[in-house]
Scaffold this motif. Sequence first.
Motif, PDB file in Angstrom:
ATOM      1  N   ASP A  77       0.716  -1.216  -0.062  1.00  0.00           N
ATOM      2  CA  ASP A  77       0.030  -0.130   0.062  1.00  0.00           C
ATOM      3  C   ASP A  77       0.778   1.058  -0.133  1.00  0.00           C
ATOM      4  OD1 ASP A  77       0.951   0.447   2.552  1.00  0.00           O
ATOM      5  OD2 ASP A  77      -0.751  -0.457   3.502  1.00  0.00           O
ATOM      6  N   SER A  78       0.211   2.330  -0.001  1.00  0.00           N
ATOM      7  CA  SER A  78       0.988   3.711  -0.063  1.00  0.00           C
ATOM      8  C   SER A  78       1.767   4.042   1.115  1.00  0.00           C
ATOM      9  CB  SER A  78      -0.066   4.894  -0.173  1.00  0.00           C
ATOM     10  OG  SER A  78      -0.860   4.914   0.909  1.00  0.00           O
ATOM     11  N   SER A  79       1.637   3.152   2.200  1.00  0.00           N
ATOM     12  CA  SER A  79       2.752   3.507   3.279  1.00  0.00           C
ATOM     13  C   SER A  79       3.834   2.540   3.348  1.00  0.00           C
ATOM     14  CB  SER A  79       1.917   3.242   4.491  1.00  0.00           C
ATOM     15  OG  SER A  79       0.918   4.049   4.830  1.00  0.00           O
ATOM     16  N   ILE A 255      14.449  -2.585  19.771  1.00  0.00           N
ATOM     17  CA  ILE A 255      14.868  -2.476  18.389  1.00  0.00           C
ATOM     18  C   ILE A 255      13.893  -3.005  17.614  1.00  0.00           C
ATOM     19  CG2 ILE A 255      16.416  -2.814  16.445  1.00  0.00           C
ATOM     20  CD1 ILE A 255      17.615  -0.582  18.196  1.00  0.00           C
ATOM     21  N   CYS A 256      12.910  -2.610  16.588  1.00  0.00           N
ATOM     22  CA  CYS A 256      11.927  -3.111  16.029  1.00  0.00           C
ATOM     23  C   CYS A 256      12.274  -3.398  14.581  1.00  0.00           C
ATOM     24  CB  CYS A 256      10.433  -2.432  16.033  1.00  0.00           C
ATOM     25  SG  CYS A 256       9.939  -2.112  17.997  1.00  0.00           S
ATOM     26  N   ALA A 257      11.715  -4.542  13.836  1.00  0.00           N
ATOM     27  CA  ALA A 257      12.197  -4.889  12.921  1.00  0.00           C
ATOM     28  C   ALA A 257      11.563  -4.149  11.495  1.00  0.00           C
ATOM     29  CB  ALA A 257      11.594  -6.529  12.365  1.00  0.00           C
ATOM     30  N   ASN A 258      10.470  -3.406  11.764  1.00  0.00           N
ATOM     31  CA  ASN A 258      10.169  -2.260  11.020  1.00  0.00           C
ATOM     32  C   ASN A 258       9.100  -1.388  11.710  1.00  0.00           C
ATOM     33  OD1 ASN A 258       7.316  -3.245  11.051  1.00  0.00           O
ATOM     34  ND2 ASN A 258       7.427  -4.203   8.936  1.00  0.00           N
ATOM     35  N   ASP A 259       8.782  -0.109  10.964  1.00  0.00           N
ATOM     36  CA  ASP A 259       7.891   0.795  11.539  1.00  0.00           C
ATOM     37  C   ASP A 259       6.644   0.259  12.239  1.00  0.00           C
ATOM     38  OD1 ASP A 259       9.920   2.536  11.104  1.00  0.00           O
ATOM     39  OD2 ASP A 259       8.936   3.775   9.468  1.00  0.00           O
ATOM     40  N   ASP A 286      12.173   1.758   8.064  1.00  0.00           N
ATOM     41  CA  ASP A 286      11.326   2.084   6.730  1.00  0.00           C
ATOM     42  C   ASP A 286      11.163   3.461   6.606  1.00  0.00           C
ATOM     43  OD1 ASP A 286      11.240  -0.611   6.120  1.00  0.00           O
ATOM     44  OD2 ASP A 286       9.195  -0.780   6.642  1.00  0.00           O
ATOM     45  N   ASP A 287      11.124   4.335   7.797  1.00  0.00           N
ATOM     46  CA  ASP A 287      10.658   5.642   7.571  1.00  0.00           C
ATOM     47  C   ASP A 287       9.435   5.827   6.794  1.00  0.00           C
ATOM     48  OD1 ASP A 287      10.888   8.494   8.079  1.00  0.00           O
ATOM     49  OD2 ASP A 287      12.183   9.057   6.300  1.00  0.00           O
ATOM     50  N   SER A 288       8.396   5.160   7.288  1.00  0.00           N
ATOM     51  CA  SER A 288       7.068   5.250   6.683  1.00  0.00           C
ATOM     52  C   SER A 288       6.326   6.412   6.978  1.00  0.00           C
ATOM     53  CB  SER A 288       6.237   4.034   7.174  1.00  0.00           C
ATOM     54  OG  SER A 288       5.958   4.188   8.694  1.00  0.00           O
ATOM     55  N   PRO A 289       5.191   6.905   6.350  1.00  0.00           N
ATOM     56  CA  PRO A 289       4.656   7.973   6.600  1.00  0.00           C
ATOM     57  C   PRO A 289       4.357   8.046   8.231  1.00  0.00           C
ATOM     58  CG  PRO A 289       4.088   7.457   4.443  1.00  0.00           C
ATOM     59  CD  PRO A 289       5.026   6.206   5.030  1.00  0.00           C
ATOM     60  N   GLU A 290       3.664   7.012   8.561  1.00  0.00           N
ATOM     61  CA  GLU A 290       2.982   6.827   9.956  1.00  0.00           C
ATOM     62  C   GLU A 290       4.103   7.154  10.951  1.00  0.00           C
ATOM     63  OE1 GLU A 290       0.554   4.573   6.933  1.00  0.00           O
ATOM     64  OE2 GLU A 290       2.714   4.887   7.551  1.00  0.00           O
ATOM     65  N   SER A 291       5.507   6.729  10.317  1.00  0.00           N
ATOM     66  CA  SER A 291       6.718   7.053  11.571  1.00  0.00           C
ATOM     67  C   SER A 291       6.673   8.751  11.970  1.00  0.00           C
ATOM     68  CB  SER A 291       7.920   6.725  11.073  1.00  0.00           C
ATOM     69  OG  SER A 291       8.405   7.298   9.980  1.00  0.00           O
ATOM     70  N   ILE A 293       3.906  10.520  12.241  1.00  0.00           N
ATOM     71  CA  ILE A 293       2.664  10.995  12.729  1.00  0.00           C
ATOM     72  C   ILE A 293       2.657  10.393  14.158  1.00  0.00           C
ATOM     73  CG2 ILE A 293       0.237  10.524  12.487  1.00  0.00           C
ATOM     74  CD1 ILE A 293       0.698  10.331   9.351  1.00  0.00           C
ATOM     75  N   ILE A 294       3.055   9.156  14.326  1.00  0.00           N
ATOM     76  CA  ILE A 294       2.983   8.477  15.649  1.00  0.00           C
ATOM     77  C   ILE A 294       3.382   9.473  16.758  1.00  0.00           C
ATOM     78  CG2 ILE A 294       5.043   7.283  15.536  1.00  0.00           C
ATOM     79  CD1 ILE A 294       1.737   5.882  17.287  1.00  0.00           C
ATOM     80  N   ASP A 295       2.880   9.358  18.014  1.00  0.00           N
ATOM     81  CA  ASP A 295       3.381  10.304  19.070  1.00  0.00           C
ATOM     82  C   ASP A 295       3.962   9.417  20.228  1.00  0.00           C
ATOM     83  OD1 ASP A 295       4.093  12.179  20.814  1.00  0.00           O
ATOM     84  OD2 ASP A 295       2.020  12.381  21.656  1.00  0.00           O
ATOM     85  N   PRO A 296       5.099   9.512  20.316  1.00  0.00           N
ATOM     86  CA  PRO A 296       6.287  10.365  19.816  1.00  0.00           C
ATOM     87  C   PRO A 296       6.723   9.959  18.237  1.00  0.00           C
ATOM     88  CG  PRO A 296       7.242   8.950  21.391  1.00  0.00           C
ATOM     89  CD  PRO A 296       5.882   8.507  21.419  1.00  0.00           C
ATOM     90  N   HIS A 297       7.167  10.940  17.803  1.00  0.00           N
ATOM     91  CA  HIS A 297       7.638  10.659  16.210  1.00  0.00           C
ATOM     92  C   HIS A 297       8.569   9.474  16.453  1.00  0.00           C
ATOM     93  CE1 HIS A 297       6.169  14.766  14.503  1.00  0.00           C
ATOM     94  NE2 HIS A 297       5.161  13.859  14.911  1.00  0.00           N
ATOM     95  N   LEU A 298       8.842   8.598  15.305  1.00  0.00           N
ATOM     96  CA  LEU A 298       9.667   7.418  15.672  1.00  0.00           C
ATOM     97  C   LEU A 298      10.809   7.705  15.139  1.00  0.00           C
ATOM     98  CD1 LEU A 298       9.541   4.475  16.352  1.00  0.00           C
ATOM     99  CD2 LEU A 298       8.680   3.698  13.935  1.00  0.00           C
ATOM    100  N   THR A 299      12.067   7.053  15.761  1.00  0.00           N
ATOM    101  CA  THR A 299      13.213   7.160  15.254  1.00  0.00           C
ATOM    102  C   THR A 299      13.143   5.687  14.364  1.00  0.00           C
ATOM    103  OG1 THR A 299      14.463   8.089  16.863  1.00  0.00           O
ATOM    104  CG2 THR A 299      15.737   6.333  15.789  1.00  0.00           C
ATOM    105  N   THR A 300      14.000   5.752  12.970  1.00  0.00           N
ATOM    106  CA  THR A 300      13.760   4.991  12.298  1.00  0.00           C
ATOM    107  C   THR A 300      14.930   4.816  11.285  1.00  0.00           C
ATOM    108  OG1 THR A 300      12.181   3.817  10.516  1.00  0.00           O
ATOM    109  CG2 THR A 300      12.386   6.362  10.539  1.00  0.00           C
ATOM    110  N   VAL A 301      14.840   3.916  10.130  1.00  0.00           N
ATOM    111  CA  VAL A 301      15.811   3.979   8.938  1.00  0.00           C
ATOM    112  C   VAL A 301      15.290   4.133   7.778  1.00  0.00           C
ATOM    113  CG1 VAL A 301      17.871   2.436   7.748  1.00  0.00           C
ATOM    114  CG2 VAL A 301      17.212   2.215  10.442  1.00  0.00           C
TER     115      VAL A 301
END
Length: 346
Positions: A77-79, A255-259, A286-291, A293-301
Amino acid sequence: MNKEKVTIQDIANSLNLSRNTVSKALNRNDSIPESTRNRVIKKAVELKYKHFAFINNESLPTKKTGNIALLTSSMPDSSHFGSKLINGLEKKISSEGYNLSIHIIRQAEIDALILPNNFELKNVDGIVCIELFNKAYTKLINNLEIPTIFIDCTADIFYPDLNTDILLMENEHSTYSLTKKLINSGHTEIGFVGDYKHCKSFNERWIGFNRALIESNLKLDLSFCITEDNKFPYVSPNWINSQLDAIDKLPSAFICANDFVAIALIKALKSKNIKIPEDILITGFDDSPESRIIDPHLTTVHIYSNEMGAIAADLILSRLRNPSKPVQITHVKTKLIFRESTGNII
């Protein structure tokens, strides 16, 4: 344009090609794909470049449009990073005269090891596989002896077992770097959330996580980890909640496998009145759009999805031109993105 003033650079600019490619195409160099040569010649006629001014478009040779099949068990999907990747792939192959047909592989077809009904082998020049992580089905596709690339692949297979090109984002070092950042900030109890047997990319992230622990003289504590089979609903906060209940003492970071796993984990922790990042730090991938938006904003790759799509196109087009060349395992650079879910760690 005035025909006396038309240059090779004019043709190159109008087709978004290099001057060198256009020059080779006009001179019928065999290193240039036929589809590209035809586009260049057609544009030369259209712009009335030199002696091409005396040729009619109707007299140009035409090439039958080629077909590349995209096989996937789950249309992104788009995310999902795969959505932008497919856009980049389609844009590049269409510029070379190929159509992209999309085929969704159902679970029943995977179980029966059969190709989808709308997939006609005789009409396919090349195959691109994404989100196909079943080992037996992977071997089925590999044995078709059609130029193929896998974007990510099953975790339980050694690269030499697949006589085909594989494209992945860089997973191991980025997860290693994230974990090392946490360790260097004083976190010695860190868990991993995700099924590291699900796919090669998750497996490489698990390896990076473990390498960081080993190099820091920390022992892997599986009691801090949630690594159940991916058939369980990792994206469900309720399911994650039940897994957290089984952990006697929570680690100081996950450490999570994806967003999407990370976001479900954040929601589950919040339902237990656990604060992020004050009580526990969370990272995704993944640095998905949801990362954002979520509170707090998510540290990601961050994954360079569009660029991966173009690279995938280059790989399959190159394989079509030279099927016998050595197979490639390609990793595309990623980038750490630090946000509020890991506090002041940078």
